[in-house]
Enzyme design. Structure first.
Site, PDB file in Angstrom:
ATOM      1  N   LYS A  76      17.191-129.050   1.642  1.00  0.00           N
ATOM      2  CA  LYS A  76      16.146-129.394   2.605  1.00  0.00           C
ATOM      3  C   LYS A  76      14.817-129.343   1.854  1.00  0.00           C
ATOM      4  O   LYS A  76      14.613-128.449   1.022  1.00  0.00           O
ATOM      5  CB  LYS A  76      16.160-128.376   3.748  1.00  0.00           C
ATOM      6  N   SER A 151      15.158-128.958  12.866  1.00  0.00           N
ATOM      7  CA  SER A 151      14.357-129.660  11.885  1.00  0.00           C
ATOM      8  C   SER A 151      15.132-130.068  10.633  1.00  0.00           C
ATOM      9  O   SER A 151      14.674-130.913   9.867  1.00  0.00           O
ATOM     10  CB  SER A 151      13.183-128.779  11.448  1.00  0.00           C
ATOM     11  N   SER A 175      17.187-124.737  13.901  1.00  0.00           N
ATOM     12  CA  SER A 175      17.066-125.893  13.006  1.00  0.00           C
ATOM     13  C   SER A 175      18.236-126.134  12.074  1.00  0.00           C
ATOM     14  O   SER A 175      18.292-127.171  11.408  1.00  0.00           O
ATOM     15  CB  SER A 175      15.786-125.778  12.170  1.00  0.00           C
TER      16      SER A 175
END
Lengths: 494, 483
Positions: A76, A151, A175
């Protein structure tokens, strides 16, 4: 090759079926070809990855390889990667190249894993749909008109699309779990303090926790084995031995006490999602578990409390992005105030600015007691709720989200509707307990995840349950139609 | 109207840890900009603070030294504000739960009495970096070497009533922090500095007047000057019927004036909240007691010992124990010459005089304690007299040589030879018949005073080196014999 699990690739590399360099090259080529559909990557680190792969091949030949040596994965874009741009999906950091590696990244590098690139996400991890990215929205491989969740939506889409076998994520209010649920993946948010936060760009420090997003519980356990562990560079890291998370995967579930909180099955829950979850619970029961009705009475308060605490911390954490030392800087400032105002107004996106404003307000003199202090009191009540529940049961189950992945653009005008998406996930972050999502069915072709929460440091137990469930179901083996892999799976099955 | 001055001080003490409060960066004065920094001090994304336990020990040591409440639970809080030399956009400090609670400090006033000053609290916090406004062609340079160096902020009650009391309090704090070794106390380098809160009220009134805060004063002299000039300013305003504005002011030492700081810099709501990156500090009684047991001799204890075992006056003992370095110096002199009273006279006399003239502290004194001790030994063994010793001291100060070299080269060696002195006395009597006649005609009780003239002549003839005791004896004997 792209549908292979981490476990399979690890075995193939050990057997010499292909080299790390070969699979890394193939992976990068595949991302270049297919990712324009999904927009799941912000950047590729081709040169670094090939160097890492070459080093991994040397280790494999020399017989000094670890389980993950030579295996490609993606980070990420919230994890700082030494020498490679790290953006947090923000214009503010679009040109930021960290001279250091996050602790998690370093542990993966040391294990020999090969980072092929950085995945898309909601800017500074603020969002539940991956639509708040400076680099554009991400599409759900299961339905290109749906969001992948957020997210960690880029990580979820990349793994679901078979671009990489695994990716890192972070979970501040859901997330990891919500995008895992939306994209049919296994994702786990460990106990707060289990995985080091050093080098991961902070959103809300007291809630942030990193974890893996994979195609199976087996793979998640392999990733967590490397990611977890004490770090003296993170004061909130817990100095406690890390078990081998793969060791308990095959334990039977006989006698397991599973709590179903009635608050997780209230009016807001999509009935078809409820059906999927209840069917999954039945399977678990069939594996020997005992199902017990419980209550988490303060669950609803987790939304307002979270949306005070997280923005408060964020408003302070994001103060360092001021254009002075790194990152975006406005043109031709007239004075210091103008420099700050325009740098931050132009560098941050709308949702980030909204949360900074909310947090700044909540911490202001005269409002602090009414908002921040009260929110902390609620947080303690939620923690107590879980302590009470987990003294009765071993784990708690329910849905990850009230509905399957929603349509792109459907919630962007209404932030409150978006915040309600997090109702089932926030409380685990508030309490600091581990929680995960495992595939549990589909509603209109969109995946549904089963939420499993446990006591502090019970990650091995959660993974054990997910793995046992995955032994008797094949939801996690389904491949999204957009990849063209679903058909080939069926052929194999036939 | 008679005004009462009310002063409270916030003293910032830079703790003498090897590394920073929240990072492993080394601390040192004068290094090239931004060379003593880590990711943490630079406020890089994802960097996290790790608390330096050495700073905790020092804060607890301070708490026990002033007999204050040491808090077993203390919490770091973030003080949020934007400034280019504040790399994280907040300063990590302590707000609701400081490490040290209520305590007190006794100061000695000039009239010899003791006054107790309350200490409200002392808390740990990190320092900011420095903005360098010169040398960059209109741009501002940022040096983050000082960023995250540990400070102990010591907040007093508004118990002081004059600038002199404020200085005495600051000096006593300086003596304590240097004695317990938590700071080098170097004010010129900013290791100890203070903010003074100053207000006035009509004598007899209980309610406090509106205060102003004088920022960043970094010498004992400036504390006194800054407060006095601010008091004058406030009196002028009040007596003209005006009102004091509560504000932060800067003391400009060059112009000897205070002026308001830009209001933009203080119009801040700091939005304090507990720092989520750091755990609360939890300590137990055993931890605190172990530190209390290991405290060195404190300034008040040292002063008492100077009186009881060295026989000094209360005043002398208080002066000499007012700074750790001064007391160390004094004791080192005594170790060499074994004469506490002479040592005290010299340290408080010539040494203090030269230091004042040259505006330096004892640490920079060019005459080592060992040399001063040797000099005092030479007085005691009659090699030189007191007057000559002052000349030798001047030589030592200017570093022209060792004690015995200066005595030899300057002919200051005291003449103790009875025959030589006898000759000089005879010569003076023979050369001054008029004064001798006056002496003989004078009343017995006036003669003692007149003897001084002859003393002076003999000492002059000996270039100051004659043993004054011997000269006096011989003169009296020979003159009286003429009667």
């Amino acid at each position: 090759m792209t549908s292979k699990t981490l476990d399979q690739i690890s075995k193939d590399l050990a057997a010499g079926t292909y080299s790390s360099r070969e699979i890394t090259q193939d992976t990068i080529a595949d991302i270049k070809t297919r990712d324009p559909i999904y927009n799941s990557f912000i950047s590729l680190s081709e040169d670094l990855a090939l160097a890492q792969a070459t080093a991994a091949d040397v280790r494999i030949k020399a017989g000094t390889a670890d389980i993950l040596t030579g295996v490609p994965f993606a980070h990420k874009d919230l994890f700082c990667t030494q020498g490679h741009v790290t953006t947090a999906a923000s214009k503010m950091l679009a040109n930021f190249v960290p001279p250091y590696e996050s602790t998690v990244g370093q542990r993966l590098l040391t294990a020999g894993a090969v980072c092929v690139g950085k995945t898309n996400m909601d800017e500074f991890a603020m969002g539940s749909s991956n639509e708040n990215s400076f680099f554009g929205a991400v599409k759900n491989p299961w339905d290109l008109t749906a969001v992948p969740g957020g997210s960690s939506g880029g990580s979820a889409a990349a793994v679901a699309a078979g671009l990489v076998p695994a990716a890192t994520g972070t979970d501040t209010g859901g997330s990891i779990r919500q995008p895992a649920s939306f994209c049919n993946l296994t994702g786990i948010k460990p106990t707060y303090g289990r995985v080091s936060r050093f080098g991961i760009i902070a959103y809300a420090s007291s809630l942030d926790q990193a974890g893996p997003m994979c195609q199976s519980a087996q793979d998640a356990a392999m990733m967590l084995n490397v990611m977890a562990g004490f770090d003296d560079q993170d004061s909130t890291s817990v100095n406690q031995e890390t078990p081998d998370y793969t060791a308990d995967l095959n334990l039977p579930l006989t006698g397991l006490k599973v709590g179903l909180p009635k608050e997780f099955f209230g009016a807001g829950l999509n009935p078809q999602v409820a059906q999927c979850i209840m069917a999954a619970v039945k399977e678990i029961e069939a594996l020997g578990a005992q199902i017990i009705d419980i209550s988490l009475p303060n669950l609803e308060l987790s939304i307002p409390a979270y949306y005070v605490i997280a923005p408060s911390e964020a408003s302070s954490n994001l103060s360092r992005f001021d254009g002075v030392r790194y990152g975006y800087r406005c043109d031709q400032p007239t004075d210091l105030m103008d420099f700050y105002c325009r740098t931050r107004a132009q560098g941050f996106g709308t949702e980030v600015k909204r949360r900074i404003m909310v947090g700044t307000y909540a911490l202001s003199e005269g409002y602090y007691d009414a908002y921040y202090v009260k929110a902390q009191r609620i947080r303690r009540m939620i923690k107590d709720d879980f302590a009470r529940a987990l003294s009765q049961v071993d784990v708690i189950m329910g849905p990850v989200a009230p509905s399957p992945a929603f349509d792109l653009g459907s919630n962007t005008k209404d932030p409150v509707a978006m915040y309600l998406e997090d109702i089932y996930t926030l409380s685990a972050n508030m309490a600091g307990i581990p929680a995960m999502s495992t595939p549990a069915g589909f509603v209109n072709g969109r995946p549904v995840g089963l939420h499993i929460m446990g006591n502090y440091f019970a990650e091995a137990k959660l993974l054990n349950i997910a793995h046992q469930y995955q032994q008797v179901t094949d939801w996690h083996l389904q491949k999204p139609p957009s990849t063209g892999l679903a058909a080939s799976n069926q052929e194999k099955g036939a | 109207m008679t005004w009462e001055i009310v002063i409270g001080l916030e003293i910032h003490v830079q703790l003498a840890t090897k590394t920073k409060l929240f990072s492993g960066a080394k601390i040192g004065f004068g290094a090239a900009p931004n060379t003593q920094t880590t990711l943490v001090d630079l406020g890089m994304p994802g960097a996290l603070p790790v608390f330096n336990e050495a700073a905790l020990r020092m804060a607890v040591t301070f708490g026990t030294a002033i007999d204050a409440q040491v808090c077993k639970h203390s919490v770091f809080a973030r003080k949020n504000y934007f400034y280019p030399d504040s790399p994280k956009g907040y300063q990590t400090s302590q707000m609701d739960h400081p490490i040290v609670g209520l305590g007190h400090l006794d100061i000695q006033l000039e009239d010899g009495t003791t006054k107790r000053i309350g200490v409200t609290r002392a808390h740990l916090e990190e320092d900011a970096g420095k903005s360098l406004h010169e040398d960059y062609d209109g741009m501002t340079g940022i040096d983050l070497n000082r960023s995250s160096t540990p400070l102990l902020e010591i907040v007093s009650e508004p118990d002081m009533r004059s600038a002199k009391e404020a200085v005495a309090y600051m000096r006593k704090m300086h003596a304590i922090v240097t004695t317990i070794g938590i700071s080098d106390g170097n004010m010129a380098q900013g290791s100890m500095r203070c903010d003074a809160n100053v207000s006035l009220r009509p004598k007899g009134q209980e309610k406090l007047g509106t205060r102003t805060e004088l920022k960043n004063i970094n010498s004992f002299k400036f504390i006194e000057r800054a407060i006095n000039i601010e008091v004058e300013r406030q009196i002028d305003i009040l007596e003209d019927g005006g009102k004091i504005v509560q504000e932060t002011r800067l003391y400009d030492a060059d112009k000897n004036e205070t002026r308001p700081m830009r209001s933009k810099e203080e119009a801040n709501d700091y939005r304090y909240f507990p720092c989520p990156d750091l755990l609360p500090i939890e300590i137990d009684d055993a931890y605190i007691e172990a530190i209390r047991q290991s405290l060195p001799e404190l300034p008040d204890q040292r002063s008492a010992r100077f009186v009881s075992t060295l026989g000094l006056s209360e005043y002398g003992a208080a002066v000499l124990s007012s700074s750790r370095h001064l007391a160390d110096y004094f004791e080192a002199v005594v170790d060499v010459c074994d004469d506490a009273k002479l040592s005290a006279n010299w340290v408080m006399g010539e040494v203090a005089k030269y230091m004042n003239q040259n505006n330096i502290e004892i640490e920079q004194c060019p005459v080592s304690a060992a040399r001063l001790g040797q000099l005092i030994c030479r007085i005691k063994d009659d090699t030189i007299n007191g007057k000559g010793a002052k000349t030798v001291f001047e030589g030592l100060w200017n570093q022209t040589g060792e004690v015995d070299e200066i005595i030899a080269s300057s002919g200051l060696k005291q003449v103790n030879d009875v025959f030589a002195i006898d000759l000089m006395v005879d010569e003076v009597i023979a050369n001054n018949p008029k004064q001798v006649a006056q002496y003989l005609e004078a009343q017995e009780d006036k003669r003692g005073k007149m003897l001084g003239f002859f003393m002076g002549q003999v000492m002059k003839a000996s270039k100051g080196s004659a043993n004054p005791g011997q000269v006096n004896g011989l003169l009296a004997k020979k003159l009286n014999a003429l009667c």
